[in-house]
Design an enzyme around this catalytic site. Structure first.
Site, PDB file in Angstrom:
ATOM      1  N   HIS A 203      45.443  34.739  48.123  1.00  0.00           N
ATOM      2  CA  HIS A 203      43.651  34.964  47.498  1.00  0.00           C
ATOM      3  C   HIS A 203      43.309  34.098  47.963  1.00  0.00           C
ATOM      4  O   HIS A 203      43.431  32.647  47.892  1.00  0.00           O
ATOM      5  CB  HIS A 203      43.511  35.385  45.718  1.00  0.00           C
ATOM      6  CG  HIS A 203      43.936  36.663  45.628  1.00  0.00           C
ATOM      7  ND1 HIS A 203      44.811  37.087  45.086  1.00  0.00           N
ATOM      8  CD2 HIS A 203      43.297  37.918  45.346  1.00  0.00           C
ATOM      9  CE1 HIS A 203      44.980  38.315  45.293  1.00  0.00           C
ATOM     10  NE2 HIS A 203      44.036  39.067  45.932  1.00  0.00           N
TER      11      HIS A 203
ATOM     12  N   LYS B 141      39.980  32.023  43.038  1.00  0.00           N
ATOM     13  CA  LYS B 141      40.549  32.812  42.075  1.00  0.00           C
ATOM     14  C   LYS B 141      41.258  31.934  40.318  1.00  0.00           C
ATOM     15  O   LYS B 141      41.808  31.583  41.216  1.00  0.00           O
ATOM     16  CB  LYS B 141      41.301  33.749  42.651  1.00  0.00           C
ATOM     17  CG  LYS B 141      41.917  34.988  42.026  1.00  0.00           C
ATOM     18  CD  LYS B 141      42.942  36.319  42.727  1.00  0.00           C
ATOM     19  CE  LYS B 141      43.589  37.425  41.701  1.00  0.00           C
ATOM     20  NZ  LYS B 141      42.444  38.072  41.401  1.00  0.00           N
TER      21      LYS B 141
HETATM   22  N1  LIG Z   1      39.973  45.122  40.539  1.00  0.00           N
HETATM   23  C1  LIG Z   1      39.387  44.155  41.929  1.00  0.00           C
HETATM   24  O1  LIG Z   1      39.570  45.877  42.574  1.00  0.00           O
HETATM   25  C2  LIG Z   1      38.893  44.047  41.886  1.00  0.00           C
HETATM   26  C3  LIG Z   1      38.662  43.714  42.588  1.00  0.00           C
HETATM   27  C4  LIG Z   1      37.995  42.229  43.473  1.00  0.00           C
HETATM   28  C5  LIG Z   1      38.050  40.960  42.360  1.00  0.00           C
HETATM   29  N2  LIG Z   1      38.835  41.713  41.212  1.00  0.00           N
HETATM   30  C6  LIG Z   1      38.393  40.649  39.458  1.00  0.00           C
HETATM   31  O2  LIG Z   1      37.244  41.101  39.008  1.00  0.00           O
HETATM   32  C7  LIG Z   1      37.365  39.886  38.787  1.00  0.00           C
HETATM   33  C8  LIG Z   1      35.313  39.042  39.514  1.00  0.00           C
HETATM   34  O3  LIG Z   1      35.795  38.948  40.869  1.00  0.00           O
HETATM   35  P1  LIG Z   1      34.412  37.785  41.535  1.00  0.00           P
HETATM   36  O4  LIG Z   1      35.310  37.425  42.334  1.00  0.00           O
HETATM   37  O5  LIG Z   1      33.190  38.521  41.488  1.00  0.00           O
HETATM   38  O6  LIG Z   1      34.625  36.049  40.407  1.00  0.00           O
HETATM   39  P2  LIG Z   1      32.712  35.733  40.010  1.00  0.00           P
HETATM   40  O7  LIG Z   1      33.186  34.446  39.721  1.00  0.00           O
HETATM   41  O8  LIG Z   1      32.637  35.628  41.432  1.00  0.00           O
HETATM   42  O9  LIG Z   1      32.233  36.746  39.368  1.00  0.00           O
HETATM   43  C9  LIG Z   1      32.271  36.588  38.329  1.00  0.00           C
HETATM   44  C10 LIG Z   1      30.970  36.848  37.234  1.00  0.00           C
HETATM   45  O10 LIG Z   1      31.323  37.372  35.957  1.00  0.00           O
HETATM   46  C11 LIG Z   1      29.815  36.526  36.279  1.00  0.00           C
HETATM   47  N3  LIG Z   1      30.442  36.637  34.049  1.00  0.00           N
HETATM   48  C12 LIG Z   1      31.503  35.818  33.589  1.00  0.00           C
HETATM   49  N4  LIG Z   1      31.137  36.352  31.947  1.00  0.00           N
HETATM   50  C13 LIG Z   1      30.568  36.802  31.524  1.00  0.00           C
HETATM   51  C14 LIG Z   1      29.305  37.084  30.716  1.00  0.00           C
HETATM   52  N5  LIG Z   1      30.010  37.144  29.491  1.00  0.00           N
HETATM   53  N6  LIG Z   1      28.099  38.219  30.872  1.00  0.00           N
HETATM   54  C15 LIG Z   1      27.820  38.760  31.959  1.00  0.00           C
HETATM   55  N7  LIG Z   1      28.845  37.425  33.476  1.00  0.00           N
HETATM   56  C16 LIG Z   1      29.752  37.416  33.061  1.00  0.00           C
HETATM   57  C17 LIG Z   1      29.883  35.199  35.609  1.00  0.00           C
HETATM   58  O11 LIG Z   1      29.252  33.942  36.298  1.00  0.00           O
HETATM   59  C18 LIG Z   1      30.207  35.344  37.533  1.00  0.00           C
HETATM   60  O12 LIG Z   1      29.055  35.699  38.362  1.00  0.00           O
HETATM   61  C19 LIG Z   1      37.824  39.294  39.111  1.00  0.00           C
HETATM   62  O13 LIG Z   1      38.708  39.027  37.359  1.00  0.00           O
HETATM   63  C20 LIG Z   1      38.389  39.476  39.779  1.00  0.00           C
HETATM   64  O14 LIG Z   1      39.893  38.945  39.940  1.00  0.00           O
HETATM   65  C21 LIG Z   1      39.398  42.643  41.104  1.00  0.00           C
HETATM   66  O1  LIG Z   2      39.082  37.978  44.522  1.00  0.00           O
HETATM   67  C1  LIG Z   2      40.040  38.219  43.160  1.00  0.00           C
HETATM   68  O2  LIG Z   2      40.246  37.737  42.580  1.00  0.00           O
HETATM   69  C2  LIG Z   2      40.564  39.747  43.490  1.00  0.00           C
HETATM   70  N1  LIG Z   2      41.253  40.264  42.567  1.00  0.00           N
HETATM   71  C3  LIG Z   2      41.882  41.556  42.552  1.00  0.00           C
HETATM   72  C4  LIG Z   2      43.883  40.958  42.231  1.00  0.00           C
HETATM   73  O3  LIG Z   2      43.183  40.497  41.232  1.00  0.00           O
HETATM   74  O4  LIG Z   2      44.697  41.234  42.350  1.00  0.00           O
HETATM   75  C5  LIG Z   2      42.487  42.730  43.142  1.00  0.00           C
HETATM   76  C6  LIG Z   2      42.005  41.295  44.535  1.00  0.00           C
HETATM   77  C7  LIG Z   2      40.915  40.509  45.186  1.00  0.00           C
END
Ligand SMILES: NC(=O)c1ccc[n+]([C@@H]2O[C@H](COP(=O)([O-])OP(=O)(O)OC[C@H]3O[C@@H](n4cnc5c(N)ncnc54)[C@H](O)[C@@H]3O)[C@@H](O)[C@H]2O)c1
Ligand SMILES: O=C(O)C1=N[C@H](C(=O)O)CCC1
Length: 272
Positions: free
Chosen positions: A158, A162
């Protein structure tokens, strides 16, 4: 007249938050009614479209989640574990479908999500893409077909921002492999090796994490035996695949009975 359910996106300024807002706005199947950021964030009080550098969308970014959830039929939440636990309670209060993409939960944090799912539809998955969810099914099948002569290793890569490891996806794939083998992942997971570790333990499932640059998300499930190796691979090149899955989950959840669901339920790939 706005189409489909109203959706509030939390973590609006994040990598996924912005992708989700664009995906909802372009979908024609739902409309954006709220955008939430953490208190003190520079986007609070701004129109979310303008904050993203585009045209106004008529939705002001707020740190008042309760207010932003009230008009929503679904909340799409890719933030951080502590925030998601708080949002789960508020989504249940608002009877909104809570789509959880956040990863990095401890076991106790996962437990804290349970009460809210008695009152609202909760869809949670460490990866919302169609490809990865199919890969979990393949992983379970292959793990079931092979014995412990095949060592299972899960390698993920990643971007350098992350914060959690192993990734949520890697853990999903590990769970699938463990299910295929008929074992509990917690008993066989090797989550990071360093130093004189000794030879690999037979039957264990290993995890390795690479962090660098702008990698969106790559996962290999390796089945390695003497003389041969099977590698199942998923490569995400665009965060849109996660956002499309999350929107699909938000739409699927409308009118469902309260409970905890995952993307296999949404995609109709679940048991049987
Ligand atoms: N399930 C999936 O398909 C998938 C895909 C991508 C990312 N993710 C997950 O999603 C999460 C976010 O990833 P990202 O790359 O967008 O991260 P990022 O850091 O770019 O975004 C997270 C956002 O959440 C906000 N945030 C944190 N605490 C908060 C609160 N109390 N109230 C409101 N906003 C708050 C932050 O300010 C930030 O803007 C991670 O846990 C990542 O692993 C999951
Ligand atoms: O960018 C991230 O953070 C991602 N989080 C998810 C994970 O933890 O697997 C999905 C892929 C991207």
């Amino acid at each position: 007249m706005s189409a489909g359910p109203g959706i509030t996106v939390t973590g609006a300024s994040g990598r996924m938050g912005q992708m989700l807002i664009r995906t909802v706005a372009a979908s024609g199947r739902a409309h954006l009614v709220g955008a939430v950021e953490r208190p003190g964030h520079e986007w609070i009080g701004k129109d979310v479209g303008e904050a993203m550098g585009g045209a106004p969308m008529g939705v002001t970014v707020t740190d008042d989640a309760l207010e932003a959830f009230a008009p929503a039929q679904a909340v799409i939440d890719f933030t951080a574990p502590a925030a998601t636990i708080a949002f789960a309670k508020l989504a249940a209060q608002a009877r909104a479908v809570h789509v959880i993409g956040t990863t990095g939960f401890s076991d106790d944090e996962l437990e804290a999500l349970v009460p809210a799912a008695r009152h609202s539809v909760q869809v949670r998955a460490g990866n919302m893409s169609l490809g990865v969810n199919l890969l979990t099914m393949l992983t379970e099948k292959v793990a079931k077909a092979l014995d412990e002569d095949f060592d299972i290793e899960i390698v993920e890569a990643h971007h350098n921002q992350k914060v959690d490891a192993p990734s949520g996806t890697a853990l999903m794939l590990g769970e699938a492999a463990a299910t295929g083998r008929g074992v509990a992942l917690g008993r066989v997971a090797d989550r990071g090796r360093d130093g004189i570790t000794g030879p690999r333990e037979r039957g264990h499932i290993g995890f390795a994490a690479i962090r660098g640059g702008d990698v969106v998300g790559e996962h290999d499930v390796i089945f390695a035996a003497a003389g041969e190796r099977i590698v199942l691979r998923h490569i995400a090149t665009d965060r849109a695949v996660f956002a499309r899955g999350a929107l699909k989950a938000a739409l699927w959840g409308q009118g469902r009975a309260p409970g905890a669901y995952d993307m296999l339920d949404v995609l109709g790939l679940g048991d049987g």
